[in-house]
Design an enzyme around this catalytic site. Sequence first.
Site, mmCIF file in Angstrom:
data_model
loop_
_atom_site.group_PDB
_atom_site.id
_atom_site.type_symbol
_atom_site.label_atom_id
_atom_site.label_comp_id
_atom_site.label_asym_id
_atom_site.label_seq_id
_atom_site.Cartn_x
_atom_site.Cartn_y
_atom_site.Cartn_z
ATOM 1 N N SER A 138 0.839 -1.199 0.000
ATOM 2 C CA SER A 138 0.000 0.000 0.000
ATOM 3 C C SER A 138 0.871 1.244 0.000
ATOM 4 O O SER A 138 2.004 1.219 0.495
ATOM 5 C CB SER A 138 -0.875 0.019 1.262
ATOM 6 O OG SER A 138 -1.574 1.227 1.359
ATOM 7 N N TYR A 148 -1.293 -0.475 10.378
ATOM 8 C CA TYR A 148 -1.483 -0.862 8.964
ATOM 9 C C TYR A 148 -0.267 -0.433 8.132
ATOM 10 O O TYR A 148 0.248 -1.213 7.327
ATOM 11 C CB TYR A 148 -2.769 -0.226 8.425
ATOM 12 C CG TYR A 148 -3.079 -0.587 6.997
ATOM 13 C CD1 TYR A 148 -3.568 -1.854 6.666
ATOM 14 C CD2 TYR A 148 -2.891 0.336 5.974
ATOM 15 C CE1 TYR A 148 -3.856 -2.181 5.351
ATOM 16 C CE2 TYR A 148 -3.177 0.008 4.659
ATOM 17 C CZ TYR A 148 -3.654 -1.245 4.344
ATOM 18 O OH TYR A 148 -3.930 -1.580 3.039
HETATM 19 N N1 LIG Z 1 -8.965 -0.431 -0.950
HETATM 20 C C1 LIG Z 1 -7.907 0.321 -0.731
HETATM 21 O O1 LIG Z 1 -8.015 1.575 -0.657
HETATM 22 C C2 LIG Z 1 -6.549 -0.307 -0.588
HETATM 23 C C3 LIG Z 1 -5.415 0.528 -0.679
HETATM 24 C C4 LIG Z 1 -4.155 -0.018 -0.573
HETATM 25 C C5 LIG Z 1 -4.002 -1.371 -0.380
HETATM 26 N N2 LIG Z 1 -5.097 -2.173 -0.277
HETATM 27 C C6 LIG Z 1 -4.873 -3.607 -0.058
HETATM 28 O O2 LIG Z 1 -5.498 -4.331 -1.099
HETATM 29 C C7 LIG Z 1 -5.801 -5.651 -0.662
HETATM 30 C C8 LIG Z 1 -7.238 -5.985 -1.052
HETATM 31 O O3 LIG Z 1 -8.119 -5.086 -0.405
HETATM 32 P P1 LIG Z 1 -9.502 -4.609 -1.028
HETATM 33 O O4 LIG Z 1 -9.506 -3.132 -0.963
HETATM 34 O O5 LIG Z 1 -9.761 -5.266 -2.325
HETATM 35 O O6 LIG Z 1 -10.502 -5.123 0.131
HETATM 36 P P2 LIG Z 1 -11.888 -5.911 0.093
HETATM 37 O O7 LIG Z 1 -12.778 -5.423 -1.015
HETATM 38 O O8 LIG Z 1 -12.417 -5.817 1.496
HETATM 39 O O9 LIG Z 1 -11.482 -7.437 -0.224
HETATM 40 C C9 LIG Z 1 -10.744 -8.201 0.706
HETATM 41 C C10 LIG Z 1 -10.638 -9.649 0.222
HETATM 42 O O10 LIG Z 1 -9.782 -10.356 1.132
HETATM 43 C C11 LIG Z 1 -10.461 -11.511 1.638
HETATM 44 N N3 LIG Z 1 -10.017 -11.726 3.015
HETATM 45 C C12 LIG Z 1 -10.063 -10.864 4.063
HETATM 46 N N4 LIG Z 1 -9.600 -11.441 5.170
HETATM 47 C C13 LIG Z 1 -9.232 -12.708 4.834
HETATM 48 C C14 LIG Z 1 -8.712 -13.825 5.560
HETATM 49 N N5 LIG Z 1 -8.496 -13.756 6.873
HETATM 50 N N6 LIG Z 1 -8.460 -14.966 4.881
HETATM 51 C C15 LIG Z 1 -8.715 -15.063 3.564
HETATM 52 N N7 LIG Z 1 -9.204 -14.051 2.825
HETATM 53 C C16 LIG Z 1 -9.483 -12.904 3.457
HETATM 54 C C17 LIG Z 1 -11.957 -11.147 1.532
HETATM 55 O O11 LIG Z 1 -12.794 -12.307 1.444
HETATM 56 P P3 LIG Z 1 -13.502 -12.987 2.750
HETATM 57 O O12 LIG Z 1 -14.040 -11.870 3.598
HETATM 58 O O13 LIG Z 1 -14.531 -13.917 2.196
HETATM 59 O O14 LIG Z 1 -12.398 -13.750 3.436
HETATM 60 C C18 LIG Z 1 -11.982 -10.379 0.219
HETATM 61 O O15 LIG Z 1 -12.013 -11.277 -0.864
HETATM 62 C C19 LIG Z 1 -5.531 -5.663 0.842
HETATM 63 O O16 LIG Z 1 -4.276 -6.281 1.086
HETATM 64 C C20 LIG Z 1 -5.473 -4.190 1.210
HETATM 65 O O17 LIG Z 1 -4.674 -3.965 2.351
HETATM 66 C C21 LIG Z 1 -6.371 -1.667 -0.384
#
Ligand SMILES: NC(=O)c1ccc[n+]([C@@H]2O[C@H](COP(=O)([O-])OP(=O)(O)OC[C@H]3O[C@@H](n4cnc5c(N)ncnc54)[C@H](OP(=O)(O)O)[C@@H]3O)[C@@H](O)[C@H]2O)c1
Length: 255
Positions: A138, A148
Amino acid sequence: MATALVTGGTSGIGAAFARALAARGDDLVLVARDAARLEQVATELRSRYGVTVETLTADLAVRADVDRVAERLTDRDRPVDLLVNNAGFGLRGPLTAEDLSAFEHGFDVMVHAVMVLAAAAARAMTTRGHGAIVNVGSTAGYVTMGGYSALKAFVGVYTESLANELRGTGVTATLLAPGWVRTEFHERADIGTGSIPGFLWLQADDLVAACLRDVAAGKVISIPSKRYKALIFAARHAPRPLVRRASAALSSSRH
Ligand SMILES: NC(=O)c1ccc[n+]([C@@H]2O[C@H](COP(=O)([O-])OP(=O)(O)OC[C@H]3O[C@@H](n4cnc5c(N)ncnc54)[C@H](OP(=O)(O)O)[C@@H]3O)[C@@H](O)[C@H]2O)c1
């Protein structure tokens, strides 16, 4: 025919990876906790793109589940060509809290699982002499916005170190460092987004397309969009006291 394993492939950035990879004809292994949602996403991808989609229900905070996913990555009969270590979530709250279980949970999913799965994938891929690993960090990893940031800083340094170790093996490691992306991330973590200016929001499909181009080019760091490249450049080169002050101001504006 290539196969990609995407953790957190049911929502947000992971789902965008799954769509983009299926659209180019890759078979998929999707990992997440919610079995019903995994099956629903897999069914959609199979019918839309005609690819094979396996589902692996696993909680990456549970070490036995992580080991099961690692076993899938090292299965000689069903090679995985691309690992996307994407599953993760937002964290908030003071570092001085008596109950640090939320950070420990974050550590298990966003550090421990990332390390175990990347190591397993790298061992299998180097034996075959090709493959790619994407670890989703991130922009927060370049600033000082709490637990985080600390976990995502680990992902950044770890991925660059892994890329060094893999040089010359035919296997690449790439850090994807997104800024704010509209996914379920903020709502799930109860993080306010009202103060974030519109121009800083990224679309998951765009950043995934750029990341896959960067992976194909063998790049070690993929930062989506010119504006975030500029912001991360500033965070890396500004005096640290300034970075800390700006991080503190940004953190308090979002509570
Ligand atoms: N959105 C942002 O602004 C942003 C910015 C920078 C980085 N990121 C990073 O991008 C990545 C994806 O985030 P996102 O924004 O796409 O979030 P999201 O829409 O909430 O999706 C998260 C995904 O991770 C899975 N997950 C969560 N906890 C888990 C666990 N304990 N075991 C297995 N799977 C798990 C969830 O499925 P289940 O709940 O079914 O397990 C879901 O498929 C993360 O690493 C996040 O830190 C996001």
